[in-house]
Write a protein that holds these residues in place. Structure first.
Motif, PDB file in Angstrom:
ATOM      1  N   ALA A 196       4.292   1.820  11.650  1.00  0.00           N
ATOM      2  CA  ALA A 196       5.143   1.343  12.745  1.00  0.00           C
ATOM      3  C   ALA A 196       6.552   1.920  12.613  1.00  0.00           C
ATOM      4  N   ILE A 197       7.078   1.935  11.401  1.00  0.00           N
ATOM      5  CA  ILE A 197       8.399   2.506  11.153  1.00  0.00           C
ATOM      6  C   ILE A 197       8.397   3.995  11.503  1.00  0.00           C
ATOM      7  N   ALA A 198       7.399   4.722  11.024  1.00  0.00           N
ATOM      8  CA  ALA A 198       7.319   6.166  11.277  1.00  0.00           C
ATOM      9  C   ALA A 198       7.187   6.464  12.767  1.00  0.00           C
ATOM     10  N   ALA A 199       6.345   5.716  13.458  1.00  0.00           N
ATOM     11  CA  ALA A 199       6.170   5.939  14.896  1.00  0.00           C
ATOM     12  C   ALA A 199       7.481   5.721  15.639  1.00  0.00           C
ATOM     13  N   ASN A 200       8.235   4.695  15.269  1.00  0.00           N
ATOM     14  CA  ASN A 200       9.520   4.451  15.912  1.00  0.00           C
ATOM     15  C   ASN A 200      10.528   5.541  15.585  1.00  0.00           C
ATOM     16  N   GLU A 239       0.812  -1.219   0.000  1.00  0.00           N
ATOM     17  CA  GLU A 239       0.000   0.000   0.000  1.00  0.00           C
ATOM     18  C   GLU A 239       0.840   1.262   0.000  1.00  0.00           C
ATOM     19  N   LEU A 240       2.138   1.129   0.194  1.00  0.00           N
ATOM     20  CA  LEU A 240       3.014   2.281   0.226  1.00  0.00           C
ATOM     21  C   LEU A 240       4.303   1.945  -0.495  1.00  0.00           C
ATOM     22  N   LEU A 241       4.741   2.842  -1.368  1.00  0.00           N
ATOM     23  CA  LEU A 241       5.960   2.626  -2.129  1.00  0.00           C
ATOM     24  C   LEU A 241       6.809   3.888  -2.012  1.00  0.00           C
ATOM     25  N   GLY A 242       7.963   3.753  -1.376  1.00  0.00           N
ATOM     26  CA  GLY A 242       8.942   4.843  -1.325  1.00  0.00           C
ATOM     27  C   GLY A 242       9.965   4.558  -2.408  1.00  0.00           C
ATOM     28  N   CYS A 271       4.556   9.343   5.399  1.00  0.00           N
ATOM     29  CA  CYS A 271       5.216   9.468   4.090  1.00  0.00           C
ATOM     30  C   CYS A 271       6.610  10.074   4.227  1.00  0.00           C
ATOM     31  N   ASP A 272       6.764  11.086   5.071  1.00  0.00           N
ATOM     32  CA  ASP A 272       8.082  11.691   5.285  1.00  0.00           C
ATOM     33  C   ASP A 272       9.072  10.671   5.838  1.00  0.00           C
ATOM     34  N   ALA A 273       8.635   9.864   6.792  1.00  0.00           N
ATOM     35  CA  ALA A 273       9.513   8.848   7.379  1.00  0.00           C
ATOM     36  C   ALA A 273       9.935   7.823   6.331  1.00  0.00           C
ATOM     37  N   MET A 274       9.002   7.379   5.500  1.00  0.00           N
ATOM     38  CA  MET A 274       9.344   6.389   4.477  1.00  0.00           C
ATOM     39  C   MET A 274      10.256   6.995   3.412  1.00  0.00           C
ATOM     40  N   GLY A 275      10.053   8.261   3.085  1.00  0.00           N
ATOM     41  CA  GLY A 275      10.957   8.931   2.153  1.00  0.00           C
ATOM     42  C   GLY A 275      12.363   9.016   2.721  1.00  0.00           C
TER      43      GLY A 275
END
Length: 139
Positions: A46-50, A20-23, A66-70
């Motif tokens: 989960a990644i962004a929260a951490n 559902e998300l592609l960086g 989105c910022d965290a995944m980028g």
């Protein structure tokens, strides 16, 4: 930076997933292509929260996720660039982009090579790291 255990996923794990998300981040120079990270919304949250040291993913906005995944995509590309720069001589890297949707796919077209590594994150999530590249035309 995400404070989560990441291990290569079991080879017997099913190959189809509803990402559902592609960086992604593109590059050109001695080779051209794209590095992508594909995961579910829950994994990205989960990644962004951490990364942001939040108690719960409920505190996140879509922009935070989105910022965290980028940023994760950018960090992985930086590590890859450092490892291959001597082999390819030059490598210019774009800014990362993040897309949300259903059943996302990424392709570079004919003549490209694809390296895919599925990873298990904290034994709760699966993500896929993709490197798609081709030699620069005329080389």
């Amino acid at each position: 930076m995400i404070f989560m255990d990441i291990q290569r996923a079991d080879e017997n794990m099913p190959q189809s997933a509803n990402w559902e998300l592609l960086g992604s981040i593109t590059f050109k120079g001695g080779i051209e292509g794209c590095l992508a990270i594909c995961c579910t919304r829950q994994c990205a949250e989960a990644i962004a929260a951490n990364m942001l040291a939040l108690e719960s993913a409920n505190e996140l906005t879509e922009e935070n996720t989105c910022d965290a995944m980028g940023e994760i995509t950018n960090m992985i590309m930086g590590g890859l660039k450092a490892r291959i720069l001597k082999m390819v001589n030059t490598l210019e890297v774009s800014i990362p982009s993040v897309v949300r949707g259903h059943e996302l796919r990424n392709t570079l077209g004919d003549g490209s090579e694809k390296v895919s590594v599925r990873v298990n994150i904290d034994d709760n999530y699966i993500a896929e790291l993709l490197l798609m590249y081709r030699e620069k035309c005329g080389q």
